[in-house]
Scaffold this motif. Structure first.
Motif, PDB file in Angstrom:
ATOM      1  N   THR A  58       0.839  -1.202   0.000  1.00 23.26           N
ATOM      2  CA  THR A  58       0.000   0.000   0.000  1.00 23.26           C
ATOM      3  C   THR A  58       0.873   1.250   0.000  1.00 23.26           C
ATOM      4  N   TRP A  59       1.972   1.208   0.742  1.00 23.98           N
ATOM      5  CA  TRP A  59       2.932   2.300   0.695  1.00 23.98           C
ATOM      6  C   TRP A  59       4.329   1.799   0.954  1.00 23.98           C
ATOM      7  N   ASP A  60       5.259   2.683   0.606  1.00 25.43           N
ATOM      8  CA  ASP A  60       6.665   2.407   0.874  1.00 25.43           C
ATOM      9  C   ASP A  60       7.336   3.726   1.219  1.00 25.43           C
ATOM     10  N   TYR A  61       8.654   3.689   1.365  1.00 23.50           N
ATOM     11  CA  TYR A  61       9.379   4.858   1.828  1.00 23.50           C
ATOM     12  C   TYR A  61      10.547   5.152   0.921  1.00 23.50           C
ATOM     13  N   SER A  62      10.785   6.416   0.696  1.00 25.19           N
ATOM     14  CA  SER A  62      11.881   6.852  -0.150  1.00 25.19           C
ATOM     15  C   SER A  62      13.216   6.604   0.536  1.00 25.19           C
ATOM     16  N   GLU A  63      14.116   5.988  -0.181  1.00 20.42           N
ATOM     17  CA  GLU A  63      15.455   5.767   0.365  1.00 20.42           C
ATOM     18  C   GLU A  63      16.196   7.090   0.544  1.00 20.42           C
ATOM     19  N   ARG A  64      15.813   8.081  -0.237  1.00 26.52           N
ATOM     20  CA  ARG A  64      16.463   9.393  -0.133  1.00 26.52           C
ATOM     21  C   ARG A  64      16.178  10.055   1.212  1.00 26.52           C
ATOM     22  N   TRP A  65      14.968   9.889   1.740  1.00 25.70           N
ATOM     23  CA  TRP A  65      14.547  10.613   2.933  1.00 25.70           C
ATOM     24  C   TRP A  65      14.573   9.767   4.197  1.00 25.70           C
ATOM     25  N   THR A  66      15.016   8.535   4.094  1.00 25.21           N
ATOM     26  CA  THR A  66      15.119   7.670   5.271  1.00 25.21           C
ATOM     27  C   THR A  66      16.547   7.152   5.397  1.00 25.21           C
ATOM     28  N   THR A  67      16.906   6.759   6.607  1.00 29.06           N
ATOM     29  CA  THR A  67      18.280   6.311   6.880  1.00 29.06           C
ATOM     30  C   THR A  67      18.579   4.936   6.303  1.00 29.06           C
ATOM     31  N   GLY A  68      17.544   4.190   5.992  1.00 23.71           N
ATOM     32  CA  GLY A  68      17.744   2.823   5.522  1.00 23.71           C
ATOM     33  C   GLY A  68      17.763   1.816   6.653  1.00 23.71           C
ATOM     34  N   ILE A  69      17.664   2.297   7.886  1.00 26.59           N
ATOM     35  CA  ILE A  69      17.607   1.394   9.035  1.00 26.59           C
ATOM     36  C   ILE A  69      16.193   0.833   9.121  1.00 26.59           C
ATOM     37  N   LEU A  70      16.096  -0.483   8.981  1.00 22.87           N
ATOM     38  CA  LEU A  70      14.795  -1.135   9.017  1.00 22.87           C
ATOM     39  C   LEU A  70      14.645  -1.931  10.308  1.00 22.87           C
ATOM     40  N   LEU A  71      13.494  -1.768  10.907  1.00 26.55           N
ATOM     41  CA  LEU A  71      13.143  -2.521  12.105  1.00 26.55           C
ATOM     42  C   LEU A  71      12.502  -3.829  11.663  1.00 26.55           C
ATOM     43  N   PRO A  72      12.149  -4.703  12.580  1.00 28.40           N
ATOM     44  CA  PRO A  72      11.469  -5.933  12.163  1.00 28.40           C
ATOM     45  C   PRO A  72      10.256  -5.643  11.277  1.00 28.40           C
ATOM     46  N   PHE A  73      10.013  -6.535  10.352  1.00 32.10           N
ATOM     47  CA  PHE A  73       8.914  -6.455   9.386  1.00 32.10           C
ATOM     48  C   PHE A  73       9.087  -5.294   8.415  1.00 32.10           C
ATOM     49  N   ALA A  74      10.320  -4.870   8.203  1.00 27.50           N
ATOM     50  CA  ALA A  74      10.680  -3.853   7.208  1.00 27.50           C
ATOM     51  C   ALA A  74      10.123  -2.468   7.502  1.00 27.50           C
ATOM     52  N   MET A  75       9.861  -2.182   8.766  1.00 31.92           N
ATOM     53  CA  MET A  75       9.385  -0.840   9.123  1.00 31.92           C
ATOM     54  C   MET A  75      10.598   0.077   9.299  1.00 31.92           C
ATOM     55  N   PRO A  76      10.600   1.219   8.600  1.00 32.95           N
ATOM     56  CA  PRO A  76      11.720   2.152   8.747  1.00 32.95           C
ATOM     57  C   PRO A  76      11.792   2.729  10.170  1.00 32.95           C
ATOM     58  N   LEU A  77      12.987   2.945  10.629  1.00 34.33           N
ATOM     59  CA  LEU A  77      13.208   3.540  11.949  1.00 34.33           C
ATOM     60  C   LEU A  77      12.420   4.839  12.119  1.00 34.33           C
ATOM     61  N   GLU A  78      12.372   5.627  11.070  1.00 29.29           N
ATOM     62  CA  GLU A  78      11.693   6.919  11.127  1.00 29.29           C
ATOM     63  C   GLU A  78      10.222   6.788  11.501  1.00 29.29           C
ATOM     64  N   GLU A  79       9.594   5.696  11.090  1.00 26.63           N
ATOM     65  CA  GLU A  79       8.183   5.491  11.424  1.00 26.63           C
ATOM     66  C   GLU A  79       7.997   5.302  12.926  1.00 26.63           C
ATOM     67  N   LEU A  80       8.827   4.474  13.522  1.00 25.12           N
ATOM     68  CA  LEU A  80       8.733   4.268  14.964  1.00 25.12           C
ATOM     69  C   LEU A  80       9.016   5.574  15.710  1.00 25.12           C
ATOM     70  N   VAL A  81      10.016   6.304  15.256  1.00 28.68           N
ATOM     71  CA  VAL A  81      10.335   7.590  15.883  1.00 28.68           C
ATOM     72  C   VAL A  81       9.123   8.519  15.798  1.00 28.68           C
ATOM     73  N   PHE A  82       8.478   8.564  14.646  1.00 31.57           N
ATOM     74  CA  PHE A  82       7.284   9.398  14.469  1.00 31.57           C
ATOM     75  C   PHE A  82       6.180   8.976  15.438  1.00 31.57           C
ATOM     76  N   PHE A  83       5.949   7.665  15.569  1.00 27.90           N
ATOM     77  CA  PHE A  83       4.883   7.161  16.439  1.00 27.90           C
ATOM     78  C   PHE A  83       5.153   7.433  17.910  1.00 27.90           C
ATOM     79  N   VAL A  84       6.377   7.712  18.258  1.00 28.63           N
ATOM     80  CA  VAL A  84       6.727   8.047  19.641  1.00 28.63           C
ATOM     81  C   VAL A  84       6.752   9.568  19.838  1.00 28.63           C
ATOM     82  N   VAL A  85       7.416  10.269  18.937  1.00 27.87           N
ATOM     83  CA  VAL A  85       7.646  11.706  19.121  1.00 27.87           C
ATOM     84  C   VAL A  85       6.362  12.530  19.010  1.00 27.87           C
ATOM     85  N   ILE A  86       5.578  12.293  18.005  1.00 26.83           N
ATOM     86  CA  ILE A  86       4.396  13.141  17.789  1.00 26.83           C
ATOM     87  C   ILE A  86       3.397  13.017  18.940  1.00 26.83           C
ATOM     88  N   PRO A  87       3.088  11.825  19.450  1.00 28.36           N
ATOM     89  CA  PRO A  87       2.218  11.769  20.634  1.00 28.36           C
ATOM     90  C   PRO A  87       2.819  12.471  21.855  1.00 28.36           C
TER      91      PRO A  87
END
Length: 118
Positions: A58-87
């Motif tokens: 359904t979606w993916d992430y640009s390699e240009r704008w992400t570090t390339g660090i993938l968490l389990p199940f191919a979730m970019p690190l930036e996504e987890l950071v977003f889910f923590v920081v914004i709340p």
């Protein structure tokens, strides 16, 4: 440098809202257990949602704008950071606004009491 911009933006969000804790007494960082209980459902639900969307294509992430660090199940690190920081930023803002409004209500109440006594 492009791949770090998103993480820098998240750090900026935290830095901009930190004064709400220190100056306006939001008491978000001072109550770590309560913060964890507030974050846990958000992080879990949105992480599962994100992982499913990635797996389904359904979606993916640009390699240009992400570090390339993938968490389990191919979730970019930036996504987890977003889910923590914004709340956290939202909680800081919510608590700070509540404190300011409570202070204003108390001032208004004090003023009304003094006018009645006069």
């Amino acid at each position: 440098m492009d791949q770090y911009q998103y993480l820098l933006l998240m750090a900026g969000c935290l830095l901009l809202t930190l004064p709400l804790e220190l100056v306006l007494g939001a008491r978000v960082w001072r109550a770590p257990r309560r913060l964890l209980l507030a974050l846990l459902p958000v992080v879990v639900v949105y992480s599962v949602w994100d992982v499913v969307a990635i797996a389904r294509g359904t979606w993916d992430y640009s390699e240009r704008w992400t570090t390339g660090i993938l968490l389990p199940f191919a979730m970019p690190l930036e996504e987890l950071v977003f889910f923590v920081v914004i709340p956290i930023c939202g909680l800081l803002t919510y608590e700070a606004v509540g404190n300011v409004l409570a202070h204003l209500r108390a001032r208004t109440s004090d003023r009304a009491t003094r006018q009645q006594d006069a």
